[in-house]
Motif scaffolding. Structure first.
Motif, mmCIF file in Angstrom:
data_model
loop_
_atom_site.group_PDB
_atom_site.id
_atom_site.type_symbol
_atom_site.label_atom_id
_atom_site.label_comp_id
_atom_site.label_asym_id
_atom_site.label_seq_id
_atom_site.Cartn_x
_atom_site.Cartn_y
_atom_site.Cartn_z
ATOM 1 N N UNK A 1 -13.538 -102.849 -4.285
ATOM 2 C CA UNK A 1 -12.609 -101.938 -4.969
ATOM 3 C C UNK A 1 -12.993 -101.799 -6.443
ATOM 4 N N UNK A 2 -13.352 -102.918 -7.060
ATOM 5 C CA UNK A 2 -13.785 -102.879 -8.454
ATOM 6 C C UNK A 2 -15.023 -101.996 -8.597
ATOM 7 N N UNK A 3 -15.967 -102.139 -7.673
ATOM 8 C CA UNK A 3 -17.177 -101.318 -7.707
ATOM 9 C C UNK A 3 -16.827 -99.837 -7.631
ATOM 10 N N UNK A 4 -15.938 -99.468 -6.720
ATOM 11 C CA UNK A 4 -15.539 -98.063 -6.580
ATOM 12 C C UNK A 4 -14.925 -97.552 -7.870
ATOM 13 N N UNK A 5 -14.097 -98.391 -8.501
ATOM 14 C CA UNK A 5 -13.446 -97.997 -9.747
ATOM 15 C C UNK A 5 -14.464 -97.832 -10.867
ATOM 16 N N UNK A 6 -15.434 -98.726 -10.938
ATOM 17 C CA UNK A 6 -16.487 -98.636 -11.958
ATOM 18 C C UNK A 6 -17.237 -97.320 -11.826
ATOM 19 N N UNK A 7 -17.583 -96.944 -10.606
ATOM 20 C CA UNK A 7 -18.296 -95.689 -10.378
ATOM 21 C C UNK A 7 -17.418 -94.498 -10.746
ATOM 22 N N UNK A 8 -16.158 -94.542 -10.313
ATOM 23 C CA UNK A 8 -15.238 -93.418 -10.541
ATOM 24 C C UNK A 8 -14.965 -93.193 -12.023
ATOM 25 N N UNK A 9 -14.829 -94.269 -12.781
ATOM 26 C CA UNK A 9 -14.447 -94.156 -14.197
ATOM 27 C C UNK A 9 -15.631 -94.171 -15.155
ATOM 28 N N UNK A 10 -16.817 -94.529 -14.659
ATOM 29 C CA UNK A 10 -17.965 -94.635 -15.551
ATOM 30 C C UNK A 10 -17.943 -95.893 -16.404
ATOM 31 N N UNK A 11 -17.193 -96.886 -15.955
ATOM 32 C CA UNK A 11 -17.106 -98.146 -16.698
ATOM 33 C C UNK A 11 -18.474 -98.820 -16.747
ATOM 34 N N UNK A 12 -18.728 -99.543 -17.829
ATOM 35 C CA UNK A 12 -19.989 -100.285 -17.989
ATOM 36 C C UNK A 12 -19.639 -101.758 -18.164
ATOM 37 N N UNK A 13 -20.147 -102.591 -17.252
ATOM 38 C CA UNK A 13 -19.773 -104.005 -17.237
ATOM 39 C C UNK A 13 -21.005 -104.896 -17.258
#
Length: 303
Positions: free
Chosen positions: A66-78
């Protein structure tokens, strides 16, 4: 060795090999029957504890997806840094994090020692090229903090380079955070006795002997120097923008779960709804012909 210590040692050795077996079992975790697991656990790796561990591992790995999907959707950089003593469990935790994720989105950076050209570059330069773009997660299996640890203890950097690192790294990390990169830093801690035990296991296990390097052996001799270097590093580089988090690693399974649970708590991810995928109909053509594959192309069927 006293009889009591012998019994304790062999119990510990048995748990170590059970853990190694569990690592292989985890790769086939899709077959695990969640309904047959028990809640709770115990201090040792009993059957109930292992069932509880697998059940919880499945849960947190589901959350990682779920975190991965959110990172892709929002463009987050971790960016997640993994540091710690040799054999403290960094690699095992990283393996469990990446196990069910897309390697194009969540990748591991495990850099070798710098070559002659890289030694003349700005110290952080070879790490910068591995930083994430939007929608990516990068796990550093050791990082720029090599300078504060192994390079300092082993004499691979001089005092000026060492002091300059501590002047630069807080500003470097603040700059990354300002640019939109989230940084989470983990230090995996392990006791002296447990490290000695794990090194001994590696030494006698043909599948893990490659993990025991000359540098690992030297780290045993310089245990106290590494302790002092770690303490200085944590004191000088624990900043609000990029805090250090210590993971007690004597119990591998608990360390993995604790680390992943904490990682999930540090990212404000949300569940991303996905439309169900509808498979298209197979298209058939009357003139389609499949040529036979020559026998010599096939892998021998020995099983």
């Amino acid at each position: 060795m006293a009889p009591d210590n012998i019994d304790k040692y062999f119990k510990h050795l048995r748990e170590e090999y059970i853990d190694q077996f569990d690592e292989e079992l985890e790769m086939e975790f899709g077959e695990f029957d969640e309904e047959n697991t028990d809640h709770g656990g115990s201090q040792d790796h009993s059957s109930d504890f292992r069932k509880s561990y697998f059940r919880e591992l499945y849960r947190v790995q589901t959350e990682l997806v779920k975190l991965q999907d959110w990172v892709v959707e929002t463009g987050h950089k971790l960016v997640v840094l993994f540091e710690g003593r040799d054999s403290a469990g960094k690699g095992g935790a990283i393996k469990r994090i990446t196990q069910r994720l897309n390697p194009r989105i969540c990748r591991v950076a495990a850099l070798p020692a710098p070559n002659n050209r890289q030694r003349t570059q700005w110290y952080f330069q070879r790490y910068v090229e591995h930083l994430p773009a939007a929608g990516e997660i990068v796990l550093f299996d050791r990082s720029w903090y090599n300078r504060a640890g192994v390079e300092k203890v082993m004499g691979f950097c001089d005092d000026d380079e060492y002091e300059e690192f501590f002047r630069s790294v807080p500003e470097f990390e603040k700059m990354l955070v300002r640019s939109g990169i989230q940084i989470i830093k983990y230090w995996f801690s392990i006791s002296d006795d447990e490290q000695e035990f794990r090194f001994d296991c590696r030494n006698h296990d043909p599948l893990k002997q490659w993990k025991l390097s000359p540098m690992d052996l030297e780290s045993r001799i310089r245990w106290e120097e590494y302790t002092k270097a770690k303490e200085v590093m944590l004191e000088k580089t624990h900043i609000p923008e990029a805090k250090w988090w210590v993971v007690p690693g004597d119990d591998k399974k608990k360390a993995r779960l604790n680390c992943i649970n904490h990682l999930l708590s540090q990212v404000p991810y949300q569940h991303i709804e996905r439309e169900p995928v509808e498979l298209p109909e197979r298209v058939y053509h009357d003139d389609y012909h499949r040529n036979p594959t020559p026998e010599e192309f096939f892998v021998p069927e020995k099983f």
